[in-house]
Design an enzyme around this catalytic site. Structure first.
Site, PDB file in Angstrom:
ATOM      1  N   SER A  66      -1.474  -3.624   8.983  1.00  0.00           N
ATOM      2  CA  SER A  66      -0.277  -4.455   9.101  1.00  0.00           C
ATOM      3  C   SER A  66       0.004  -4.722  10.566  1.00  0.00           C
ATOM      4  O   SER A  66      -0.447  -3.967  11.444  1.00  0.00           O
ATOM      5  CB  SER A  66       0.915  -3.723   8.469  1.00  0.00           C
TER       6      SER A  66
ATOM      7  N   TYR B  89       6.454   3.250   6.191  1.00  0.00           N
ATOM      8  CA  TYR B  89       5.459   2.185   6.026  1.00  0.00           C
ATOM      9  C   TYR B  89       4.731   1.948   7.342  1.00  0.00           C
ATOM     10  O   TYR B  89       3.493   1.917   7.378  1.00  0.00           O
ATOM     11  CB  TYR B  89       6.148   0.899   5.564  1.00  0.00           C
TER      12      TYR B  89
END
Length: 269
Positions: A142, A155
């Site tokens: 990400s 996350y």
């Protein structure tokens, strides 16, 4: 002959989102795709779409949070279809909210699926990749692999781990002379798949369409690129963070919306 023709490709979390779209695109280009999901029905639906268009795909159940099942899963896959050439670690979850208000089990589950499960599954199939003339490991990380993500701390931490793991493994393969295996780490900003409903995309980082992300991933795989980053601003985050004083960087992150983008997250996990 299409680049992916003849390759057997295992994709985790392929029952929906970019995993499903990757499976369809890769099968269209001649790959034999192992479509995995936690629910057999979801994997089967993707495979049916692929077969209707003449592709080859096999549904299999795999829960990436259950590390103890991986060896048995590999044995079933080998018995039914043979070893894989490519592993795409796509499965992932996200929980948003103020840190202490998110249940601890959700924090731990995020890390278990996004990072620990990814590493354990790579370990389980690493011999397959080494033995393939065109082995390839693709890890979906990400843009948050590079920055702190308030309201999405676990996350971000899991994706930092994925990037560090991938880069370390890529260099290790090079040191060991295993040039037949490539490692590609994918670092996109927010993708419009429902996982990030409610987020406000930062300035210069619009919500990405699944089609655009998958196209970038497949292009990166063809070129055996070590990193796929989207949008363009992601390529410059390391330079900015390393150059600017921390207070300036913090101000910039807030001014552009990076620090507040997850504040109103309500997406599915």
């Amino acid at each position: 002959m299409p680049y992916f023709s003849g390759l057997r490709i295992l994709i985790t979390g392929a029952g929906s989102g970019i995993g499903a779209l990757m499976a369809e695109k890769l099968a269209h280009e001649g790959a034999e795709v192992i479509v995995t999901a936690r629910r057999k029905e979801a994997a089967s639906e993707v495979c049916e779409r692929i077969r209707r268009h003449g592709g080859t795909a096999h549904p299999m159940v795999l829960d990436v949070s259950k590390l103890g099942t991986f060896n048995a899963f590999r044995e079933r896959l080998h018995k039914a279809h043979g070893p894989v050439d490519v592993l795409i670690n796509n499965a992932g979850v996200v929980f948003g909210g103020e840190f202490e208000k998110v249940d601890l089990k959700d924090h731990l589950n995020t890390f278990q699926i996004n990072a620990t499960g990814l590493m354990a599954l790579t370990h389980a199939f690493f011999d397959d990749l080494i033995q393939s003339p065109r082995g390839h490991l693709v890890n979906i990380a990400s843009a948050s692999s590079y920055v702190g993500l308030p309201y999405g701390s676990t996350y971000a931490a899991s994706k930092w781990a994925v990037l560090g793991f991938s880069e370390s493994l890529r260099l290790e393969l090079k040191e060991r002379g295993l040039d037949n295996v490539s490692v590609t780490t994918v670092c996109p900003s927010y993708i419009d798949t429902g996982m990030f409903d409610g987020v406000k995309s930062p300035l210069l980082s619009p919500m990405l369409s699944p089609e655009k992300v998958v196209r970038a991933i497949l292009d990166g795989m063809r070129q055996r690129e070590p990193l796929v980053q989207a949008p363009m601003i992601v390529k410059h985050i390391d330079l900015m963070k390393g150059t600017l004083p921390m207070p300036v960087w913090d101000f910039l992150a807030k001014a552009t919306g990076m620090s507040t983008s997850m504040k109103k997250w309500r997406g599915k996990h």
